[in-house]
Design a protein around this motif. Structure first.
Motif, short mmCIF file in Angstrom:
data_model
loop_
_atom_site.label_atom_id
_atom_site.label_comp_id
_atom_site.label_asym_id
_atom_site.label_seq_id
_atom_site.Cartn_x
_atom_site.Cartn_y
_atom_site.Cartn_z
N VAL B 102 33.90 42.33 43.12
CA VAL B 102 34.95 41.95 42.15
C VAL B 102 36.31 42.45 42.66
N GLY B 103 36.34 43.70 43.14
CA GLY B 103 37.57 44.25 43.70
C GLY B 103 38.07 43.42 44.87
N ALA B 104 37.14 43.02 45.74
CA ALA B 104 37.51 42.24 46.92
C ALA B 104 38.04 40.86 46.52
N ILE B 105 37.43 40.24 45.51
CA ILE B 105 37.90 38.92 45.03
C ILE B 105 39.31 39.05 44.44
N LEU B 106 39.51 40.14 43.69
CA LEU B 106 40.84 40.35 43.11
C LEU B 106 41.88 40.52 44.22
N GLY B 107 41.47 41.21 45.30
CA GLY B 107 42.34 41.36 46.47
C GLY B 107 42.71 39.99 47.03
N TRP B 108 41.71 39.09 47.10
CA TRP B 108 41.96 37.72 47.59
C TRP B 108 42.89 36.98 46.63
N ASN B 109 42.65 37.15 45.31
CA ASN B 109 43.49 36.50 44.30
C ASN B 109 44.96 36.91 44.46
N PHE B 110 45.14 38.25 44.64
CA PHE B 110 46.51 38.76 44.82
C PHE B 110 47.14 38.16 46.08
N PHE B 111 46.36 38.15 47.16
CA PHE B 111 46.89 37.68 48.44
C PHE B 111 47.23 36.20 48.38
N SER B 112 46.34 35.43 47.75
CA SER B 112 46.53 33.97 47.75
C SER B 112 47.37 33.51 46.56
N ASN B 113 47.83 34.49 45.76
CA ASN B 113 48.63 34.16 44.56
C ASN B 113 47.85 33.33 43.56
N THR B 114 46.54 33.46 43.57
CA THR B 114 45.70 32.72 42.61
C THR B 114 45.71 33.49 41.29
#
Lengths: 217, 385
Positions: B102-114
């Motif tokens: 979940v932490g890693a997905i949130l990291g991706w969300n932040f990075f991709s501006n999702t």
């Protein structure tokens, strides 16, 4: 050893523990009969009982080693096996005490005064009952833990009775005018040796009470 | 290249096998009631079955949290989670793979501006509290029940030992199945939207969808983790928090398995919905949290004096730091992969067309006669920016 093999061995161990406790119980009865034979001067019967108790102890030793081997080599009841082994070794030691006491009669051949026989027989009865009660407690520990307390209180009762009789006997021995000091010391040591069996039974009962508490839900 | 990107999923699967198998069989192996090899074989088989048969439920929810839409991005997300879990294993703390992913997905969300679906995130975070609590309550109830039944049925010491051994294997198998069903989403869930596979039929007998094939590969990775690295963790988990008796170990594994099953069973969810009862969310919950909750619950039942609170505190700290570390690692790795290795870690056009998850989740769940307002459904059909 396969898993099924372990389970088969466990059924075996249940019977072995039962058989071992039967032998301890029997040794108490043989001891009582042996002392009665000695005090009634029936040395032939006494010798026969001595042989019987030696044989019983040998059988118990074989069973004890087999139980220890199964418990440790097959890792049965890993959580309780330390306690179980202490119980088994304690019972084996009680059986050894019965045998030792009989041998002491055989080796030393103390002269039992008529006035002491009744109390000595009564003391032996109390000691055997104390061991019988602790045997029943241990059986319950293996089969139905809730029933342990039904027998434990009896151990304390018989041990207290044995203490009373031991004190009475030793007082009678040292106050008797027609006994030499060396004879008094010998008889007193005999009485203490017999009474020590009940003390050991009570120690085992105390340990057992703690093992029951440890296993409480 | 696709297979290379999947390797991080395999790494995560391996970490999960090394870490979470200890949650299922740790108490049994630690107390020497079950041999390591028996535990490892049983765990591997049932994890695989759970992953392939029932792995879909929890994966859907994870996809809704953040649909990682590029294979390289999925690679980084899985790698970051795996690295965080591996670090926690090295520190000897039972980490949570669910929290790491979940932490890693949130990291991706932040990075991709999702935009992060806060509804799904809240649901998942709520289960991080609900899961150990529910496991503790379940363990207390079943331990009390065992405490009544065992003396009542006058079960002898050796017979109880035999039944406990059998029970630990049976419940362990159930726990492994639930672990596979619930946690496979953590391992390959992020690869489902970007799966490089098509539907296949194994040995001409077993038809598998592309997602099921991913679950099978993830399940095999978990099994390898169980065999190669879980022995030590299993042996230390047994008495780490509270010295457990074999019966307590059995109850702990049962409570853990039941809670995992409740959070991953689609059939149970459908049954509860049909009965008009509230359903449990199908989210990947942490098996570490479940087992720790169960053990602490029984420790509290025993008065709480035997609980090693320092260890519990360390584990709880791990639960907070794991997702944070995974998120930071994910963000940094995404940046490196995109800017140094020139890989596409997210597809901006797909993000713009992403369907909202809330309406998808609520609409089918709405009770008959209580239809959602047409306006809401209409909004739900529109693309979210």
């Amino acid at each position: 050893m396969s898993y099924g093999g372990i389970l088969r061995k466990k059924i075996g161990i249940e019977h072995k523990v039962d058989a071992f406790l039967d032998l301890v119980s029997e040794s108490g009865m043989i001891y009582r009969r042996g002392v009665e034979s000695y005090t009634s001067n029936d040395l032939e019967a006494f010798k026969s009982h001595l042989d019987q108790i030696v044989d019983t102890e040998r059988q118990a030793d074989v069973l004890r080693r087999s139980i220890e081997d199964l418990l440790y080599r097959r890792t049965l009841i890993p959580e309780s096996r330390g306690d179980v082994l202490r119980l088994i070794e304690g019972m084996d030691s009680l059986l050894g005490h019965f045998k030792g006491s009989m041998f002491r009669f055989e080796i030393e051949r103390p002269r039992m005064r008529e006035s002491l026989v009744k109390d000595l027989t009564e003391l032996v009865h109390c000691v055997v009952e104390a061991v019988e009660a602790v045997t029943c407690s241990i059986r319950s520990f293996f089969k139905n833990i809730l029933a342990v307390s039904d027998h434990l209180h009896k151990v304390s009762y018989w041990e207290a009775e044995a203490d009373k009789l031991s004190t009475k006997l030793q007082t009678a021995i040292f106050r008797s005018e027609n006994l030499e000091l060396c004879e008094s010391l010998q008889l007193s040591a005999f009485v203490r040796h017999v009474d020590a069996i009940a003390d050991q039974a009570e120690d085992m009962a105390d340990s057992l009470a703690i093992y029951v508490l440890k296993r409480a839900f | 290249m696709s297979l290379f990107f999947l390797s991080s999923g395999m790494f995560l699967g391996w970490s999960l096998g090394a870490n979470d198998a200890a949650n299922v069989f740790g108490t049994a192996v630690g107390s020497r009631m079950v041999k390591f090899h028996t535990a490892a074989i049983c765990c591997s088989i049932f994890v695989l079955l759970g992953a392939v048969i029932s792995g879909a439920g929890a994966s859907e929810t994870l996809g809704k949290l953040g649909a990682v839409n590029a294979l390289a991005g999925a690679f980084v997300v899985a790698f970051s989670a795996a690295a965080s879990v591996y670090m926690m294993i090295r520190l000897r703390y039972p980490a949570s793979t669910s929290q790491a992913i979940v932490g890693a997905i949130l990291g991706w969300n932040f990075f991709s501006n999702t935009p992060t679906d806060t509804f799904e995130l809240t649901r998942i975070v709520m289960t991080w509290v609900a899961c150990p609590t529910l496991a503790a309550i379940t363990a207390i109830i079943f331990y009390k029940l065992a405490g009544f039944l065992i003396p009542f049925c006058k079960i002898s010491l050796f017979r109880l030992d035999k039944w406990t051994r059998n029970g630990l294997i049976l419940v362990g198998a159930f726990g492994s199945y639930s672990l596979g069903a619930n946690n496979i989403a953590n391992v390959v869930g992020v690869f489902v939207p970007v799966s490089p596979f098509g539907d296949v039929t194994l040995f001409g007998l077993l038809p598998l969808t592309s997602a099921q094939l991913l679950f099978l590969i993830g399940g095999i990775a978990i099994a390898v983790g169980v065999f190669t690295y879980s022995r030590h963790t299993m042996q230390t988990v047994g008495g780490g928090i509270f010295k457990l008796s074999p019966v307590m170990a059995l109850v702990a594994v049962w409570a853990h398995s039941l809670v995992l099953f409740l959070f991953s069973s689609q059939s149970l969810e459908a049954f509860l919905r049909d009965m008009g009862l509230p359903t449990l969310p199908l989210v990947p919950v942490s098996s570490s949290q479940a087992i720790v909750g169960a053990v602490v619950g029984m420790g509290l039942l025993k008065g709480g004096r035997g609980i090693r609170w320092k260890t519990v505190g360390g584990i709880a700290c791990g639960w907070v730091t794991t997702p944070v570390i995974a998120g930071i690692v994910s963000f940094i790795c995404l940046s490196v992969l995109q800017n140094v290795f020139m890989q596409t870690v997210y597809d901006g056009s797909k993000i713009a067309q992403k369907q909202p998850a809330i309406i998808e989740t609520i609409a089918p769940a709405a009770a008959p006669g209580h239809e959602l307002p047409a306006v809401l459904l209409q909004q739900g059909a529109e693309p979210r920016s």
